[in-house]
Scaffold this active site. Structure first.
Site, PDB file in Angstrom:
ATOM      1  N   LYS A  13       0.833  -1.202   0.000  1.00 58.87           N
ATOM      2  CA  LYS A  13       0.000   0.000   0.000  1.00 58.87           C
ATOM      3  C   LYS A  13       0.879   1.268   0.000  1.00 58.87           C
ATOM      4  CE  LYS A  13      -2.269  -0.894   3.818  1.00 58.87           C
ATOM      5  NZ  LYS A  13      -1.668  -2.179   4.236  1.00 58.87           N
ATOM      6  N   ARG A  88      -9.338   0.937   8.626  1.00 64.11           N
ATOM      7  CA  ARG A  88      -8.870  -0.401   8.953  1.00 64.11           C
ATOM      8  C   ARG A  88      -9.953  -1.248   9.584  1.00 64.11           C
ATOM      9  NH1 ARG A  88      -3.237   0.878   8.813  1.00 64.11           N
ATOM     10  NH2 ARG A  88      -1.945  -0.898   9.309  1.00 64.11           N
ATOM     11  N   ARG A 127      12.123  -5.425   4.961  1.00 59.83           N
ATOM     12  CA  ARG A 127      11.776  -4.037   4.644  1.00 59.83           C
ATOM     13  C   ARG A 127      12.662  -3.043   5.377  1.00 59.83           C
ATOM     14  NH1 ARG A 127       5.741  -1.771   5.061  1.00 59.83           N
ATOM     15  NH2 ARG A 127       5.862  -2.178   7.287  1.00 59.83           N
ATOM     16  N   ARG A 160      11.658  -1.015  10.858  1.00 61.92           N
ATOM     17  CA  ARG A 160      10.590  -0.648  11.787  1.00 61.92           C
ATOM     18  C   ARG A 160      10.494  -1.662  12.917  1.00 61.92           C
ATOM     19  NH1 ARG A 160       5.433   0.563   8.076  1.00 61.92           N
ATOM     20  NH2 ARG A 160       4.485  -0.547   9.808  1.00 61.92           N
ATOM     21  N   ARG A 171       0.069  -8.303  13.539  1.00 66.24           N
ATOM     22  CA  ARG A 171      -0.553  -7.348  12.610  1.00 66.24           C
ATOM     23  C   ARG A 171      -1.419  -8.065  11.585  1.00 66.24           C
ATOM     24  NH1 ARG A 171       4.704  -4.759  10.800  1.00 66.24           N
ATOM     25  NH2 ARG A 171       3.558  -3.732   9.148  1.00 66.24           N
TER      26      ARG A 171
HETATM   27  P1  ADP Z   1       1.104  -1.722   7.928  1.00 65.94           P
HETATM   28  O1  ADP Z   1      -0.079  -1.418   7.048  1.00 65.94           O
HETATM   29  O2  ADP Z   1       2.249  -2.266   7.171  1.00 65.94           O
HETATM   30  O3  ADP Z   1       0.753  -2.508   9.162  1.00 65.94           O
HETATM   31  P2  ADP Z   1       1.199   1.074   8.774  1.00 65.94           P
HETATM   32  O4  ADP Z   1       2.404   1.901   8.667  1.00 65.94           O
HETATM   33  O5  ADP Z   1       0.021   1.405   7.921  1.00 65.94           O
HETATM   34  O6  ADP Z   1       1.705  -0.395   8.504  1.00 65.94           O
HETATM   35  O7  ADP Z   1       0.670   1.045  10.291  1.00 65.94           O
HETATM   36  C1  ADP Z   1       1.526   0.791  11.366  1.00 65.94           C
HETATM   37  C2  ADP Z   1       0.760   0.764  12.672  1.00 65.94           C
HETATM   38  O8  ADP Z   1       0.131   2.047  12.896  1.00 65.94           O
HETATM   39  C3  ADP Z   1      -0.399  -0.230  12.743  1.00 65.94           C
HETATM   40  O9  ADP Z   1       0.028  -1.513  13.129  1.00 65.94           O
HETATM   41  C4  ADP Z   1      -1.303   0.433  13.792  1.00 65.94           C
HETATM   42  O10 ADP Z   1      -0.840   0.236  15.098  1.00 65.94           O
HETATM   43  C5  ADP Z   1      -1.156   1.898  13.487  1.00 65.94           C
HETATM   44  N1  ADP Z   1      -2.199   2.376  12.533  1.00 65.94           N
HETATM   45  C6  ADP Z   1      -2.004   2.859  11.280  1.00 65.94           C
HETATM   46  N2  ADP Z   1      -3.166   3.201  10.707  1.00 65.94           N
HETATM   47  C7  ADP Z   1      -4.139   2.916  11.616  1.00 65.94           C
HETATM   48  C8  ADP Z   1      -5.551   3.011  11.635  1.00 65.94           C
HETATM   49  N3  ADP Z   1      -6.239   3.471  10.587  1.00 65.94           N
HETATM   50  N4  ADP Z   1      -6.210   2.609  12.752  1.00 65.94           N
HETATM   51  C9  ADP Z   1      -5.564   2.162  13.816  1.00 65.94           C
HETATM   52  N5  ADP Z   1      -4.238   2.023  13.876  1.00 65.94           N
HETATM   53  C10 ADP Z   1      -3.508   2.395  12.791  1.00 65.94           C
END
Ligand code: ADP
Ligand code: ZN
Length: 220
Positions: A13, A88, A127, A160, A171
């Site tokens: 994404k 999400r 990554r 990360r 996750r």
């Molecule tokens: P990925 O999609 O690879 O898990 P992201 O960088 O999008 O990584 O998100 C990292 C973390 O940030 C998630 O595991 C969560 O804890 C938090 N996060 C990001 N976007 C949201 C969201 N829309 N709602 C809740 N938590 C979020």
């Protein structure tokens, strides 16, 4: 044009959103990047979100809604945007719809990047992310030109903390719990297109661009 990217962690994404934003001159809204910046800057939002993120859990919806409201108030979203990492879950999808409705706008296209567990784990375990601009690289699949340094801004690359194997599994599990309802929500609205995201990222990008072509008549 306003696009939402859905899909598991590691589906690409972030990578696709970044490229697409450049190609189509849209704002890239990555909730993960905004959260990481807040953690780094030790803001109150960052302090509240940090533990959830490190455990691979979702940050509470109320915090996320506040964050989204702020982001959508910025002028760059007027030219259109790509949402990466939000919504999400179903509650977030409803919040998004409400916030956009208040502005008299809506989402044009929801693209679901579908990826298999084995590919996800392989991608996340190698990554590297830029500590400055958030760009993603991969030790094997997408190596930076110079080791440890971002091609785009020369920032330092790091792994990360949530890309550790056990957090990746968490996750994925969280994603799977919420994904079915979210996908159904957009399917029922006839907005969802599914793409296989296990294949070459350049091919995926072209497929996304092809999907956006049907909205050429929209003003961007
Ligand atoms: P990925 O999609 O690879 O898990 P992201 O960088 O999008 O990584 O998100 C990292 C973390 O940030 C998630 O595991 C969560 O804890 C938090 N996060 C990001 N976007 C949201 C969201 N829309 N709602 C809740 N938590 C979020
Ligand atoms: Zn960078």
């Amino acid at each position: 044009m306003r696009i939402v990217l859905l899909g598991p962690p590691g589906a690409g994404k972030g990578t696709q959103a970044q490229r697409l934003a450049e190609r189509l001159n849209l704002a890239h809204i990555s909730t993960g990047d905004i959260l990481r910046q807040n953690v780094k800057d030790q803001t109150s939002l960052g302090k509240e979100a940090k533990d959830f993120m490190e455990q691979g859990l979702l940050v509470p919806d109320s915090l996320m809604a506040r964050m989204l409201l702020d982001r959508l108030a910025q002028p760059d979203i007027k030219r259109g945007f790509i949402l990466d990492g939000y919504p999400r879950n179903l509650a977030q999808a409803e919040t998004l719809e409400l916030l956009l409705k208040e502005k008299g706008i809506g989402i044009d296209e929801v693209i679901y990047l579908d990826s298999s567990d084995s590919v996800i784990i392989q991608r996340l375990s190698g990554r590297l992310a830029c500590s400055n601009c958030g760009a993603n690289f991969h030790i094997k699949n997408m190596p930076p030109k110079a080791a440890g340094i971002c091609d785009k801004c020369a920032g330092k690359l790091y792994q990360r903390t949530d890309d550790k194997e056990e957090t990746v599994m968490k996750r994925l599990q969280v994603y799977k719990q919420e994904a079915v309802d979210l996908i159904k929500y957009y399917q029922e609205k006839k907005k969802l297109s599914r793409l296989d995201a296990d294949i070459d990222p350049d091919v995926v990008l072209n497929e996304i661009i092809a999907l956006t072509k049907k909205h050429d008549s929209f003003k961007v």
